[in-house]
Design an enzyme around this catalytic site. Structure first.
Site, PDB file in Angstrom:
ATOM      1  CB  SER A  87      -0.925   0.024   1.222  1.00  9.08           C
ATOM      2  OG  SER A  87      -0.176   0.227   2.402  1.00  9.08           O
ATOM      3  CE  LYS A  88      -2.225   5.131  -3.922  1.00  9.27           C
ATOM      4  NZ  LYS A  88      -3.442   5.914  -4.207  1.00  9.27           N
TER       5      LYS A  88
END
Length: 308
Positions: free
Chosen positions: A252-253
């Site tokens: 994920s970011k």
């Protein structure tokens, strides 16, 4: 003129397939988000339907300026072009306010004066020790009124169990009252909650099929509850496998996932396709357009979920 949600329900019945990819512009696309984007695009193409892109920038403070344009450029480089102009949630506040007004008028939404600390304390008094992970269930403190205090947020009244069917995960069920509690529609900071925005937008855009990452499956019961409360159609759902980082956590970011390397778009699409169970044969010189066409044909032949 504001569109009310009863109008949306009449305007957007579930007919021809309409899918969407709805990234949050908190950072560029990475390997995990490409899997979700490709799956939603392939499903739309396999069904002869439309594929839309919606920029979910409702949480403005977390969205970096210019990131939406970066994401749209990444999609274009990968041949994933939307069939209609993209829409931005930050420009759709009137629709969300109309939906909230309707829920308040029908008694299905109410103002909440609780702070986070008060919710945690009430949870510990009425339910038990605060969980280290998972939902902090709202104990319903303001259900009968705020006792003269000003409302900080707005919540939806929930009760009972939501059962739903996922095209990959199968039968799913959640007791919203016991596992989530009355959830937020408009936050104390004045921002619209994701759950309300996504339900209103899916109805307004006539979305029939939602294909997204498995990490969002837990949101589905809340969204179905809102669809029912607003009298909106329920889309079909398909939640795709997550791409994991080296440490086993979701890529994920938030955990620093690297932006997609688009020096070789065909290679990136092949990698994403393999994670979806498509396993395209290597072929030198193939174009992005040709690869996408072959993948869409395979997706259709597999009946909409190749790895099933």
């Amino acid at each position: 003129m504001r569109a009310c949600c009863s109008d949306l329900a009449m305007q957007t019945p579930l007919k021809a397939y309409r899918g969407r990819f709805a990234p949050s512009p908190t950072g560029p696309l990475h390997d995990g988000s490409l899997v979700a984007a490709l799956a939603s695009w392939l499903d739309a193409r396999a069904h002869g339907g439309a594929w839309l892109v919606r920029i979910e920038d409702v949480d403005g403070p977390r969205c970096a300026p210019g990131t939406a344009e970066v994401i749209l450029g990444q999609l274009a480089a990968l041949g994933l072009q939307p069939d209609e102009p993209p829409v931005w949630q930050s420009r759709r506040g009137d629709l969300y306010q109309a939906a909230l007004d309707r829920l308040i008028a029908s008694g299905q939404a109410y103002g909440c004066a609780c702070t986070r600390a008060e919710i945690a304390a009430a949870y510990e008094r009425t339910i038990g020790p605060r969980p280290k992970h998972g939902e902090l269930v709202y104990p319903g403190t303001c259900r009968q009124g705020t006792q003269g205090r000003s409302a900080r947020a707005w919540r939806l009244r929930v009760q009972g169990r939501i059962d739903w069917q996922d095209r990959r995960l199968g039968a799913q069920s959640q007791d919203l009252g016991a596992e989530v509690g009355d959830f937020v529609l408009k936050r104390a900071d004045g921002l619209w909650a994701y759950q309300l925005a996504v339900v209103v937008d899916d109805a307004a855009q006539g979305i029939t099929d939602i294909v997204r990452g498995e990490d969002l499956a837990d949101n589905t019961p809340r969204q179905i509850a809102l669809q029912r409360a607003l009298g909106l159609p329920k889309p079909r759902y398909l939640h795709t496998p997550l791409v994991l980082a080296a440490d086993g956590h979701k890529l994920s970011k938030q955990n620093g996932a690297a932006a997609l390397d688009l020096s070789d778009p065909v290679a990136r699409l092949r990698e994403a396709a393999q994670r979806l169970g498509l396993h395209p044969e290597p072929q030198s010189g193939i174009t992005v357009a040709d690869l996408l066409a072959r993948l869409a044909s395979r997706w259709a032949h597999a009946g909409g979920w190749p790895a099933a």
